[in-house]
Design a protein around this motif. Structure first.
Motif, PDB file in Angstrom:
ATOM      1  N   GLU A 188       0.837  -1.209   0.000  1.00 10.97           N
ATOM      2  CA  GLU A 188       0.000   0.000   0.000  1.00 10.97           C
ATOM      3  C   GLU A 188       0.870   1.257   0.000  1.00 10.97           C
ATOM      4  OE1 GLU A 188      -3.176   0.447  -0.262  1.00 10.97           O
ATOM      5  OE2 GLU A 188      -4.067  -1.535   0.079  1.00 10.97           O
ATOM      6  N   LYS A 189       1.933   1.230   0.786  1.00  5.08           N
ATOM      7  CA  LYS A 189       2.823   2.399   0.818  1.00  5.08           C
ATOM      8  C   LYS A 189       3.481   2.598  -0.546  1.00  5.08           C
ATOM      9  CE  LYS A 189       6.719   4.674   2.943  1.00  5.08           C
ATOM     10  NZ  LYS A 189       7.502   4.942   4.164  1.00  5.08           N
ATOM     11  N   ALA A 190       3.901   1.502  -1.184  1.00  2.00           N
ATOM     12  CA  ALA A 190       4.519   1.610  -2.506  1.00  2.00           C
ATOM     13  C   ALA A 190       3.558   2.266  -3.498  1.00  2.00           C
ATOM     14  CB  ALA A 190       4.950   0.235  -3.002  1.00  2.00           C
ATOM     15  N   GLY A 198       4.875  10.319  -9.268  1.00  2.00           N
ATOM     16  CA  GLY A 198       4.364  10.621 -10.607  1.00  2.00           C
ATOM     17  C   GLY A 198       5.155   9.894 -11.679  1.00  2.00           C
ATOM     18  N   ARG A 199       5.013  10.357 -12.891  1.00  2.00           N
ATOM     19  CA  ARG A 199       5.705   9.696 -14.003  1.00  2.00           C
ATOM     20  C   ARG A 199       7.168  10.124 -14.020  1.00  2.00           C
ATOM     21  NH1 ARG A 199       2.357   6.756 -17.036  1.00  2.00           N
ATOM     22  NH2 ARG A 199       0.123   7.189 -16.844  1.00  2.00           N
ATOM     23  N   VAL A 200       8.044   9.150 -14.134  1.00  2.00           N
ATOM     24  CA  VAL A 200       9.487   9.390 -14.075  1.00  2.00           C
ATOM     25  C   VAL A 200      10.040   9.498 -15.494  1.00  2.00           C
ATOM     26  CG1 VAL A 200      11.700   8.448 -13.306  1.00  2.00           C
ATOM     27  CG2 VAL A 200       9.647   8.184 -11.881  1.00  2.00           C
ATOM     28  N   LYS A 201      10.821  10.537 -15.727  1.00  2.00           N
ATOM     29  CA  LYS A 201      11.411  10.750 -17.048  1.00  2.00           C
ATOM     30  C   LYS A 201      12.788  10.112 -17.112  1.00  2.00           C
ATOM     31  CE  LYS A 201       8.944  15.073 -18.008  1.00  2.00           C
ATOM     32  NZ  LYS A 201       9.086  16.528 -18.265  1.00  2.00           N
ATOM     33  N   VAL A 211       8.744   4.232 -19.683  1.00  2.00           N
ATOM     34  CA  VAL A 211       8.984   3.972 -18.258  1.00  2.00           C
ATOM     35  C   VAL A 211       7.642   3.618 -17.623  1.00  2.00           C
ATOM     36  CG1 VAL A 211       9.849   4.925 -16.082  1.00  2.00           C
ATOM     37  CG2 VAL A 211      10.850   5.663 -18.271  1.00  2.00           C
ATOM     38  N   PRO A 212       7.521   2.444 -17.017  1.00  2.00           N
ATOM     39  CA  PRO A 212       6.224   2.062 -16.440  1.00  2.00           C
ATOM     40  C   PRO A 212       5.826   2.992 -15.293  1.00  2.00           C
ATOM     41  CG  PRO A 212       7.927   0.461 -15.863  1.00  2.00           C
ATOM     42  CD  PRO A 212       8.544   1.390 -16.851  1.00  2.00           C
ATOM     43  N   TYR A 213       4.529   3.274 -15.195  1.00  2.00           N
ATOM     44  CA  TYR A 213       3.992   4.113 -14.122  1.00  2.00           C
ATOM     45  C   TYR A 213       3.594   3.189 -12.982  1.00  2.00           C
ATOM     46  CZ  TYR A 213       0.886   7.447 -11.762  1.00  2.00           C
ATOM     47  OH  TYR A 213       0.272   8.261 -10.832  1.00  2.00           O
ATOM     48  N   PRO A 214       4.288   3.252 -11.824  1.00  2.00           N
ATOM     49  CA  PRO A 214       4.076   2.267 -10.763  1.00  2.00           C
ATOM     50  C   PRO A 214       2.629   2.006 -10.355  1.00  2.00           C
ATOM     51  CG  PRO A 214       6.050   3.513 -10.291  1.00  2.00           C
ATOM     52  CD  PRO A 214       5.412   4.151 -11.503  1.00  2.00           C
ATOM     53  N   ASP A 216      -0.179   2.115 -11.953  1.00  2.00           N
ATOM     54  CA  ASP A 216      -0.890   1.312 -12.956  1.00  2.00           C
ATOM     55  C   ASP A 216      -0.397  -0.134 -12.941  1.00  2.00           C
ATOM     56  OD1 ASP A 216      -2.263   3.559 -13.697  1.00  2.00           O
ATOM     57  OD2 ASP A 216      -1.182   3.875 -15.587  1.00  2.00           O
ATOM     58  N   TYR A 217       0.914  -0.294 -12.887  1.00  2.00           N
ATOM     59  CA  TYR A 217       1.509  -1.635 -12.918  1.00  2.00           C
ATOM     60  C   TYR A 217       1.114  -2.417 -11.661  1.00  2.00           C
ATOM     61  CZ  TYR A 217       5.051  -5.169 -14.009  1.00  2.00           C
ATOM     62  OH  TYR A 217       5.696  -6.338 -14.329  1.00  2.00           O
ATOM     63  N   ILE A 218       1.240  -1.770 -10.516  1.00  2.00           N
ATOM     64  CA  ILE A 218       0.919  -2.425  -9.245  1.00  2.00           C
ATOM     65  C   ILE A 218      -0.552  -2.832  -9.203  1.00  2.00           C
ATOM     66  CG2 ILE A 218       0.719  -2.048  -6.745  1.00  2.00           C
ATOM     67  CD1 ILE A 218       3.229  -0.188  -7.016  1.00  2.00           C
ATOM     68  N   GLN A 219      -1.427  -1.941  -9.664  1.00  2.00           N
ATOM     69  CA  GLN A 219      -2.865  -2.221  -9.627  1.00  2.00           C
ATOM     70  C   GLN A 219      -3.217  -3.436 -10.476  1.00  2.00           C
ATOM     71  OE1 GLN A 219      -5.167  -0.387  -7.617  1.00  2.00           O
ATOM     72  NE2 GLN A 219      -6.266  -2.290  -8.042  1.00  2.00           N
ATOM     73  N   LYS A 220      -2.556  -3.556 -11.631  1.00  2.00           N
ATOM     74  CA  LYS A 220      -2.820  -4.719 -12.494  1.00  2.00           C
ATOM     75  C   LYS A 220      -2.461  -6.028 -11.786  1.00  2.00           C
ATOM     76  CE  LYS A 220      -2.268  -2.393 -16.952  1.00  2.00           C
ATOM     77  NZ  LYS A 220      -1.384  -2.186 -18.120  1.00  2.00           N
TER      78      LYS A 220
END
Length: 236
Positions: A188-190, A198-201, A211-214, A216-220
């Protein structure tokens, strides 16, 4: 002809211009033949766990041979000295982030190497360190991880990610994803850290890679019911 020369000749024949171009677009440097990983598998099958051969292949400095060495090796036989030699010899991020980090994470010295390398000013060394941490989370049972240490590393990523070196930003971002997908006590903290970052450049070279957006990836992963499911190995 010795085994190393034989395998180097085989790799040279397996290299293609298209793969070479693709790898160079991702940052590969010479010497390299441009061998697809799938095409290395027959060699791997013949020599898996031949640790001595792996060490000799890595010493060639050829990127394809170094990657293959990381698959052939036996991480249980790795020493801190050899792992340091490998990161010193890494020519680009595919070697530091995968070959070296995978072997470190599956070795008996995983925590020692990860902790040391993330403190380095050298981009590829720090890259290997954060990647090793991500692999550790993927492999290690939760009860063998120090929750306070992982918590502090998440805080550090949140503070430092946007000012970190280019490839280090990428693996720090991956660390947040690894916590959110493999380590249930701080998942949950992650997720929250990922949202705040936010989105990392990251400069991904001449590629279409994103670059994956954490979050979105975590939720999947959560939606699939896979939170906390560990991997047997990270090398591939």
């Amino acid at each position: 002809m010795d085994q190393v020369k034989e395998i180097m000749n085989e790799l040279a024949l397996l290299g293609t211009e298209q793969t070479l171009k693709t790898l160079r677009n991702h940052g590969a440097v010479d010497p390299i033949y441009g061998v697809r990983i799938g095409d290395m598998k027959p060699i791997l099958k013949r020599h898996k766990n031949d640790h001595k051969l792996a060490l000799e292949l890595f010493k060639t400095g050829n990127s394809d041979a170094m990657y293959l060495a990381g698959l052939i090796s036996n991480p249980a036989l790795m020493t801190p000295e050899v792992l340091d030699e490998w990161i010193d010899g890494a020519s680009w991020h595919m070697i530091s982030e995968y070959t070296v980090a995978w072997n470190a994470a599956e070795s008996p010295y995983k925590f020692e190497m990860a902790r040391k390398w993330i403190e380095s000013e050298d981009e590829l060394t720090a890259d290997a360190g954060w990647s090793t941490w991500g692999c550790i989370l993927a492999l290690t049972p939760d009860d063998q991880l120090d929750k306070q240490e992982i918590d502090q590393l998440l805080d550090r990523v949140e503070r430092e990610i946007h000012s970190a070196q280019n490839q280090v930003r990428y693996v720090m971002n991956g660390f947040v994803i690894a916590v959110g997908t493999y380590y249930e006590p701080l998942a949950e903290k992650a997720m929250e850290v990922g949202k705040r970052i936010g989105r990392v450049k990251v400069n991904m070279g001449n590629t279409e890679c994103k670059v994956p957006y954490p979050p979105d990836y975590i939720q999947k992963v959560w939606d699939k019911g896979l939170l906390g499911r560990k991997r047997k190995e990270v090398r591939c």
